[in-house]
Write an enzyme that holds these catalytic residues in place. Structure first.
Site, PDB file in Angstrom:
ATOM      1  N   PRO A 245      -0.881  -0.794   9.085  1.00  0.00           N
ATOM      2  CA  PRO A 245      -1.990  -0.710  10.042  1.00  0.00           C
ATOM      3  C   PRO A 245      -3.041  -1.765   9.721  1.00  0.00           C
ATOM      4  O   PRO A 245      -3.725  -1.680   8.705  1.00  0.00           O
ATOM      5  CB  PRO A 245      -2.529   0.707   9.841  1.00  0.00           C
ATOM      6  CG  PRO A 245      -2.105   1.087   8.451  1.00  0.00           C
ATOM      7  CD  PRO A 245      -0.833   0.367   8.181  1.00  0.00           C
ATOM      8  N   ASP A 426      -4.518  -4.070   4.990  1.00  0.00           N
ATOM      9  CA  ASP A 426      -3.670  -2.904   5.243  1.00  0.00           C
ATOM     10  C   ASP A 426      -4.522  -1.654   5.030  1.00  0.00           C
ATOM     11  O   ASP A 426      -4.919  -1.357   3.908  1.00  0.00           O
ATOM     12  CB  ASP A 426      -2.482  -2.929   4.283  1.00  0.00           C
ATOM     13  CG  ASP A 426      -1.472  -1.809   4.529  1.00  0.00           C
ATOM     14  OD1 ASP A 426      -1.836  -0.809   5.180  1.00  0.00           O
ATOM     15  OD2 ASP A 426      -0.330  -1.928   4.043  1.00  0.00           O
ATOM     16  N   HIS A 427      -4.775  -0.921   6.115  1.00  0.00           N
ATOM     17  CA  HIS A 427      -5.699   0.207   6.036  1.00  0.00           C
ATOM     18  C   HIS A 427      -5.128   1.387   5.249  1.00  0.00           C
ATOM     19  O   HIS A 427      -5.848   2.341   4.933  1.00  0.00           O
ATOM     20  CB  HIS A 427      -6.102   0.668   7.437  1.00  0.00           C
ATOM     21  CG  HIS A 427      -7.537   1.099   7.538  1.00  0.00           C
ATOM     22  ND1 HIS A 427      -8.215   1.694   6.497  1.00  0.00           N
ATOM     23  CD2 HIS A 427      -8.437   1.021   8.549  1.00  0.00           C
ATOM     24  CE1 HIS A 427      -9.437   1.979   6.861  1.00  0.00           C
ATOM     25  NE2 HIS A 427      -9.607   1.570   8.112  1.00  0.00           N
ATOM     26  N   ARG A 428      -3.849   1.344   4.925  1.00  0.00           N
ATOM     27  CA  ARG A 428      -3.301   2.376   4.027  1.00  0.00           C
ATOM     28  C   ARG A 428      -3.812   2.176   2.608  1.00  0.00           C
ATOM     29  O   ARG A 428      -3.949   3.136   1.838  1.00  0.00           O
ATOM     30  CB  ARG A 428      -1.765   2.317   4.016  1.00  0.00           C
ATOM     31  CG  ARG A 428      -1.087   2.608   5.346  1.00  0.00           C
ATOM     32  CD  ARG A 428       0.407   2.359   5.265  1.00  0.00           C
ATOM     33  NE  ARG A 428       0.702   0.969   4.898  1.00  0.00           N
ATOM     34  CZ  ARG A 428       1.928   0.494   4.699  1.00  0.00           C
ATOM     35  NH1 ARG A 428       2.977   1.306   4.816  1.00  0.00           N
ATOM     36  NH2 ARG A 428       2.119  -0.768   4.378  1.00  0.00           N
TER      37      ARG A 428
END
Length: 456
Positions: A245, A426-428
């Site tokens: 994401p 990467d929003h994770r």
């Protein structure tokens, strides 16, 4: 005497196929162990391959321009020995059982099928070998046995001399589709030029890689094969875009102090042997910022359901090359002095532009910089290099009117060097707070390089 095949080894990093670019030997040549016999182009780099045994070259089983699967035979060599070995593909287990392989060599189990070819073939008549369908010559008394008939089971090959074959490759002509006019069914230069003329008339565009001049008839569609670096880049970007994401943040920075630093370093004797550019300072700034925020120098391990925090910053630099976009990385960039980082950066970019980047230099990256400013672009929303948590876009540095605040609080408008930075993450792995802090720290270092002393 026996004929032994050399199968295409894995050039590295789990690649499954490679394109033959240059043969370093020809039929009849003697080769010794570890002699370089072929140069292949993978989806990542050009690689020269040594042969693991000695003998006399009997046949080149792939032509320049062919795409060959890892494990497929590429050259047949007559070797000495009491036990004949059939010139056929063997499994990875069989090769391992026969003896130790060179590093990276050996076909993987189940990977010995040969890729079907449609456009490029290997010389046989020109090499003195009987073409398919003709009777194999009987061996002279005491002479070597004929080449095993297994090779004759392959599709018929267009016959052409090496200069004609190269011309066809350069013009994007499918030799197999060209009607030969030469004696014995050999394709001539005139045949190839005639076929190329037909292509230019609009039947089909010349074959092209990831770049180069594209010529076609105005108003006619062109078709370009998707292969090599472009194919690999497309697959990686699609996988990244739909797996991680993405979030992108932007910041505009007054980098006048950075440009002053670049000018001083260019005049410094200690940096006379390296190239100093604004990209060097950006690379140093991102490396230092990632060391300050190690949670952003990370990878997501889906299989293990773990976050991997990397012990060093392996900084990738997106490089536009004649073969397409490559992202080689500098291992341990955060541990290098500014001078050593400049030297590593120069080597990395130069090697990439020459097409000599090795697979190991393209693997293991933890963060990337894409310098879109060299194209006059202000900023963008870069897609993450697969397996990495952050990528920084460095935009064009422009002379811009800027509101400058003095120490006493007064303000004035002055011309300053200004750039825009964009950080995708990467929003994770990186939440908004961490991503914002990382981007702000990079900007702070570019605005005032002396800020680094506050972090020491």
């Amino acid at each position: 005497m026996a004929v032994k095949n050399f199968n295409l080894p894995d050039p590295g990093e789990g690649l499954t196929e490679a394109e033959v670019t240059t043969w370093k030997v020809k039929v009849g040549d003697e080769v010794a162990v570890n002699d370089i016999v072929i140069e292949v182009e993978t989806a990542k780099s050009l690689v020269e391959l040594p042969i693991p045994f000695a003998g006399t070259v009997v046949e080149l089983l792939a032509a320049e321009g062919d795409t060959v699967d890892v494990g497929a035979p590429i050259i047949a060599v007559e070797v000495g020995g009491a036990d004949p070995e059939p010139a056929a593909p063997v499994s990875g287990e069989a090769e391992e059982a026969a003896g130790p392989n060179l590093v990276g060599y050996g076909a993987k189990a189940g990977s010995t099928r040969r890729r079907a070819r449609t456009s490029r073939r290997v010389d046989s008549a020109a090499d003195g070998l009987a073409p398919q369908g003709s009777a194999a010559p009987a061996p002279a008394a005491g002479g070597p046995p004929p080449v095993p008939a297994l090779r004759d089971a392959r599709p018929p090959r267009a016959l052409a001399k090496p200069p004609v074959r190269k011309l066809a490759k350069d013009l994007g002509v499918d030799l197999q589709a060209v009607a030969p006019s030469g004696d014995g069914g050999i394709v001539t230069r005139a045949d190839v030029e005639g076929a190329a003329s037909a292509l230019r008339d609009g039947r089909r565009a010349p074959s092209s890689g990831t770049g180069g001049n594209l010529e076609g008839t105005p108003g006619e569609d062109m078709r370009i094969p998707i292969k090599g670096v472009r194919k690999a880049t497309a697959g990686a970007m699609v996988a990244s875009a739909f797996t991680a994401p993405h979030v992108t943040e932007f910041i505009t920075v007054d980098v006048t102090a950075m440009m002053d630093l670049v000018d001083r370093l260019k005049r410094d004797r200690a940096f006379a042997d390296v190239k100093v550019t604004p990209l060097l300072v950006v690379a140093k700034a991102l490396s230092l910022a990632l060391r300050r925020h190690p949670e952003a120098n990370a990878s997501w391990d889906e299989a293990a359901q773990e976050i991997v925090l990397h012990g060093s910053v392996n900084l990738g630099i997106a490089a536009a090359t004649p073969r397409g976009l490559l992202v080689p990385n500098i291992k341990g960039a955060d541990q290098l002095s500014l001078h050593d980082l400049a030297a590593a950066l120069g080597d990395l970019v130069g090697t990439a532009r020459e097409g000599r980047t090795q697979p190991a230099d393209l693997a293991g990256g933890t963060a990337t910089i894409t310098n879109v400013g060299v194209f006059g672009v202000d900023t963008g929303t870069p897609i993450l290099n697969p397996g990495e948590a952050v990528i920084l876009a460095f935009g064009a540095v422009r002379r811009t009117p800027w509101v400058v605040t003095a120490a006493d609080g007064s303000e004035s408008i002055e011309p300053r060097w200004v750039t825009q930075l964009a950080l995708s993450f990467d929003h994770r792995l990186v939440d908004g707070e961490l991503g914002s802090k990382l981007l702000a720290d990079v900007a702070a270092l570019l605005h005032d390089p002396g800020t680094a002393f506050l972090w020491a």
